[in-house]
Design an enzyme around this catalytic site. Structure first.
Site, mmCIF file in Angstrom:
data_model
loop_
_atom_site.group_PDB
_atom_site.id
_atom_site.type_symbol
_atom_site.label_atom_id
_atom_site.label_comp_id
_atom_site.label_asym_id
_atom_site.label_seq_id
_atom_site.Cartn_x
_atom_site.Cartn_y
_atom_site.Cartn_z
ATOM 1 N N ASP A 72 0.674 -1.209 0.008
ATOM 2 C CA ASP A 72 0.068 0.001 -0.069
ATOM 3 C C ASP A 72 0.908 1.308 0.052
ATOM 4 O O ASP A 72 2.006 1.206 0.034
ATOM 5 C CB ASP A 72 -1.017 -0.105 1.288
ATOM 6 C CG ASP A 72 -0.323 0.178 2.553
ATOM 7 O OD1 ASP A 72 -0.916 -0.425 3.318
ATOM 8 O OD2 ASP A 72 0.934 0.670 2.562
ATOM 9 N N ALA A 73 0.334 2.458 0.117
ATOM 10 C CA ALA A 73 0.951 3.596 -0.226
ATOM 11 C C ALA A 73 1.731 3.901 1.038
ATOM 12 O O ALA A 73 2.600 5.153 0.832
ATOM 13 C CB ALA A 73 0.061 4.889 -0.495
#
Lengths: 135, 135, 135, 135
Positions: C16-17
Site C-alpha cells: 500500500d501507499a
C-alpha cells in the site's frame, strides 16, 4: 447509447507502494459503474446471479493516463455505445475531478451456472435494446 | 525475444461467487511472471523500486478464454517480443495444464518517485536489448 | 500438534501507499499456509470444496510486529496446537528471514454448500486427530 | 465515546467461491468506516498521509457471525469507546439490514514515513479526547 456514472472514494487498501492506486484495482471500480449502468435500464446483477444468469468479463482493456491516489474521489462513467448482441461491450472513463485517470472497456457474454453460453434473457435485451432503436 | 514462466497455485481469496478466479486477479499473476522475466536478464524490480526507478503499467489488456479455479495450478508465460524503447510491452499466456485460461499484455514506461517519465536506465536496457540484437 | 510452512514472495499488488504490505493482505498468506497444513495430513481444500464441504473462517486475529515489503520473501508457519473438535484453531507466525512480521490465528467450522454447520468429515478428523493422540 | 457509520454495496470482486464475501475483504470496509470516524471529529486520513503522519493497524480481530453476499448493502459502525492514548482501538459492527455479519476491532499507533513511532499530533488528540472528557 446508454450511460451511467458512479463516484467512489479511493480506499487505502487499493493503493500500492508507488503511492497510487494499483492498476488492477481500477477493475472493481468499473464493476461498480457497470452495476449502476444495468440498474439504469431496469436490470439487476444480483437478481440475475440468483437466477443463475451471469455476465462474466471475457475481455478487458484499460489505459492509464494519470494516477488516482488515496484521498481522491473518482468518478466512473460506464457506457454501452455499440448495439449489443450476444456480446456486450461496456466502455469506461475514470476521472479525478476534470482529470482523466483511465479509459477502457470490458466485453461480456451471458453464461449459466456451469459457465456455458446461453441466449441473452429476453426481458434484459428488450430493455437494453430500447436505447438503441433506430440503429 | 525474451521469455520466462512461473507457476502459481490459485488462492481461494482470488475466486469469486461464480466459482472461478475474478478477472482482475489475473493481473497480479502477470506481475509475478513479469518479475521473473526481469530477473532472467539480471534486472530486479525490488532493487529498482528502492533506487526510485519504477515501471508502472500504462496499458493492460486481457482476454479470458476459459476459467481458472481454486485447486488449479496456473502457469504464466511472460514474453517481450517487440524490441523495447521508451515503452516496454510484455505479453502473457496463462494456462491451466494444456488449457489456455487467458492471454494479454501490459505496457510499461519508466518513471521516478514523483511519477515523472525518465530515460530507461542504461544497464537495464543494455541487458534487455542484448536479447534483440540484429533486429 | 501439527505444523507446516510455506514461502511466498511479496507481490507489489499486496503493498500500500505506506510502502508496506497492507494488513488485510496477510490473510491470503495464512490461507496458503493453511492449505499446506491440510495437505500435510492428507486432506485437500479443493477436493473438499468440490465435495461440498467447506471450512470457512469464523474468527481471525492478527498482530503486526514489523512490516513486510515488496522484495521480501515471507515464511508462514501454520500450526494446529489445540486438539480440534467442531472448531479448528490454526495459529500462524509470519517471518521475513529471522524477523517476525506478524502472528495470529484463524478459527474454522465445517459447513455445507448452504453454509449450514455439518459434522466434521470422519476421515478428515481421523487423520488430523492422529497428531493429537494421547491428549 | 465517538461513533460513525457508513454504507457499502458489496462488490462481486469481494466475494469468493463459497458465494459469500471473503473474510479478508471485511477489513477494507472497516477502513472506510474508520475514515468517516476520523472525519467526524475533524481529522482527515489523506491529509495526515500527505503530512507524513500515519495510523497503521498493529492489531486486528474479526468474528464472522453471518455472511454478507453480493447484492447486500452492508452498514459498518465504527466506534472508539476506550479513551485513546498512544494506541487507538476502533471497534466495528458490520450489519446486513438488522442481521449482524461481523464484529471486531483494529488497534493503531502513530508512525512517521519511516515507520517509526511518533507522538500523536496535538490537534488530532485534542479533537478526539474532547469526546472523552470527564473519563
Amino acid at each position: 447509447m446508454i450511460s451511467a456514472s458512479t463516484s467512489i472514494n479511493v480506499r487505502f487498501a487499493e493503493t500500492d507502494a508507488m503511492g497510487v492506486v494499483y492498476h488492477a484495482n481500477y477493475l472493481p471500480w468499473c464493476e461498480c459503474a457497470r452495476i449502476k449502468l444495468l440498474e439504469s435500464f431496469g436490470a439487476n446483477y444480483a437478481d440475475m446471479y440468483t437466477a443463475g444468469i451471469h455476465l462474466p468479463v471475457v475481455e478487458e482493456c484499460l489505459k492509464y493516463k494519470s494516477p488516482a491516489k488515496f484521498g481522491d474521489s473518482v468518478t466512473i462513467v460506464a457506457q454501452i455505445r455499440q448495439k449489443p448482441f450476444a456480446r456486450i461491450k461496456v466502455e469506461y472513463e475514470i476521472k479525478v475531478g476534470e482529470r482523466i485517470a483511465a479509459t477502457g472497456y470490458t466485453v461480456h457474454v451471458f453464461v449459466n451456472n456451469d459457465g456455458h453460453p446461453i441466449k441473452p434473457p429476453r426481458d434484459f435485451m428488450e430493455k437494453l435494446l430500447s436505447f438503441f432503436d433506430g440503429e
